[in-house]
Enzyme design. Structure first.
Site, PDB file in Angstrom:
ATOM      1  N   GLU A 120     -19.144  74.138 -10.097  1.00 21.76           N
ATOM      2  CA  GLU A 120     -17.850  73.453 -10.151  1.00 21.76           C
ATOM      3  C   GLU A 120     -16.696  74.441 -10.096  1.00 21.76           C
ATOM      4  O   GLU A 120     -15.707  74.211  -9.391  1.00 21.76           O
ATOM      5  CB  GLU A 120     -17.772  72.601 -11.414  1.00 21.76           C
ATOM      6  CG  GLU A 120     -18.658  71.357 -11.362  1.00 21.76           C
ATOM      7  CD  GLU A 120     -18.560  70.513 -12.617  1.00 21.76           C
ATOM      8  OE1 GLU A 120     -17.826  70.918 -13.552  1.00 21.76           O
ATOM      9  OE2 GLU A 120     -19.217  69.451 -12.675  1.00 21.76           O
ATOM     10  N   HIS A 174     -15.382  63.697 -10.964  1.00 22.48           N
ATOM     11  CA  HIS A 174     -16.163  63.227 -12.108  1.00 22.48           C
ATOM     12  C   HIS A 174     -16.098  61.713 -12.285  1.00 22.48           C
ATOM     13  O   HIS A 174     -16.774  61.169 -13.151  1.00 22.48           O
ATOM     14  CB  HIS A 174     -15.673  63.904 -13.398  1.00 22.48           C
ATOM     15  CG  HIS A 174     -16.072  65.352 -13.500  1.00 22.48           C
ATOM     16  ND1 HIS A 174     -15.422  66.338 -12.809  1.00 22.48           N
ATOM     17  CD2 HIS A 174     -17.046  65.965 -14.221  1.00 22.48           C
ATOM     18  CE1 HIS A 174     -15.979  67.505 -13.082  1.00 22.48           C
ATOM     19  NE2 HIS A 174     -16.965  67.309 -13.930  1.00 22.48           N
TER      20      HIS A 174
END
Length: 327
Positions: A154, A188
């Protein structure tokens, strides 16, 4: 050394081009989760299943490699950056142990309250000294995802790749800090779908609230990580800060601490480490509640940590490797 490319090199990419690249990298990171039956969760297959985690790690690793190659090609072809300059823009090299240590210290100060609860109230310091908690967390696929694969892939995608691209289109550091984490937060949002699969009887409103809270938390962390990355030029620093935040989980903002602790040590755990199988205390240990004084001490420590974090934010992120002048 602060990276400074010539102005004509910095302006070769338009804002629209950078936005398209950012969206592409985000989709390339998330979509593979749902394109294969090996990575796609279902009512009978959890995202926490080892087979799903292994497959997802393979996919996102491939995604990061492809996105990195594309970004390196852009820097070399359009910005005419040298190999050393590319590595500095990406935050891969040089590696400053001092910068990493300062960022970890700053992050730990912010989480002083949770550290007090986990280490002192729940006697977790014993496990920290023995190193058993680290080994136990990383020995499971869930722990490996939460503390290694997730933070690394990420941060490489949403900090190391996206931020230098935005620097190339002359976007101000302040705008970069508040804009680029939105991609991270949006990446997310898909968890709401996964949660709904595994909790089909949960009403829509709680699921929506859960999703909004997660988006807010990831965006807030994204602001912090982007600030740190611009100020230090170190992707390793933000990777470790990300892993540390995953380990701590969300701080307790209400309620009493120590309502259900192990007298013998190793109490209850919250945050992502619960997933890694760290909710068990010593076998047979008796449990009891603690006095109100422990809760008072926790909230005082929590507030003190926030104040200390604000005081240390600028000095502890000062670095010769800064990518841009922030503020």
């Amino acid at each position: 050394m602060r990276v400074e490319l010539e102005k004509e090199h910095l302006s070769v990419l338009s804002s629209a081009t950078v936005a398209v690249l950012s969206i592409t990298y985000t989709l390339l990171y998330v979509l593979p989760f749902y394109l294969s039956h090996t990575t796609r969760p279902s009512p009978t297959l959890s995202r926490d299943a080892p087979s799903v985690i292994r497959a997802r790690i393979r996919f996102v690793t491939t995604s990061v490699i492809l996105s990195s190659l594309a970004t390196i090609s852009i820097f070399s072809t359009y910005a005419h950056a040298s190999p050393a300059e590319v590595l500095r823009l990406l935050g891969w090299y040089p590696i400053s142990i001092i910068d990493i240590a300062k960022v970890l210290l700053l992050t730990a100060v912010l989480f002083a309250g949770p550290l007090f609860e986990k280490g002192i109230v729940e006697s977790g310091w014993r496990e920290w000294i023995r190193g058993s908690s680290l080994h136990e967390s990383l020995s499971s696929w869930i722990g490996w995802r939460n503390y290694v694969a997730g933070p690394t892939t990420e941060e490489l995608t949403f900090r190391s790749l996206l931020i230098p691209l935005h620097l190339l289109c002359l976007l101000t550091p302040t705008k970069i800090i508040f804009l680029t984490p939105l991609y991270f937060g949006i990446a997310h949002v898909h968890h709401v779908y996964e949660y709904n699969l595994t909790h089909p009887h949960t009403p829509p409103l709680p699921i929506l609230v859960r999703s909004l809270l997660q988006f807010a938390y990831t965006t807030l962390f994204g602001w912090y990580a982007t600030f740190v990355f611009l100020r230090t030029g170190s992707v390793m620093a933000v990777v470790l800060a990300h892993a540390f935040c995953n380990w701590c989980g969300l701080p307790r903002l209400w309620g009493r601490v120590g309502r259900n602790v192990n007298v013998g040590g190793g109490g209850e755990r919250r945050g992502k480490k619960e997933d890694a199988g760290r909710t068990r205390g010593p076998g047979g240990a008796s449990r009891r509640g603690l006095g109100i004084g422990w809760s008072v001490a926790y909230y005082m420590t929590l507030v003190a940590g926030v104040v200390a974090f604000q005081m240390g934010l600028w000095p502890l992120t000062e670095s010769k490797g800064a990518l841009a002048q922030v503020g």
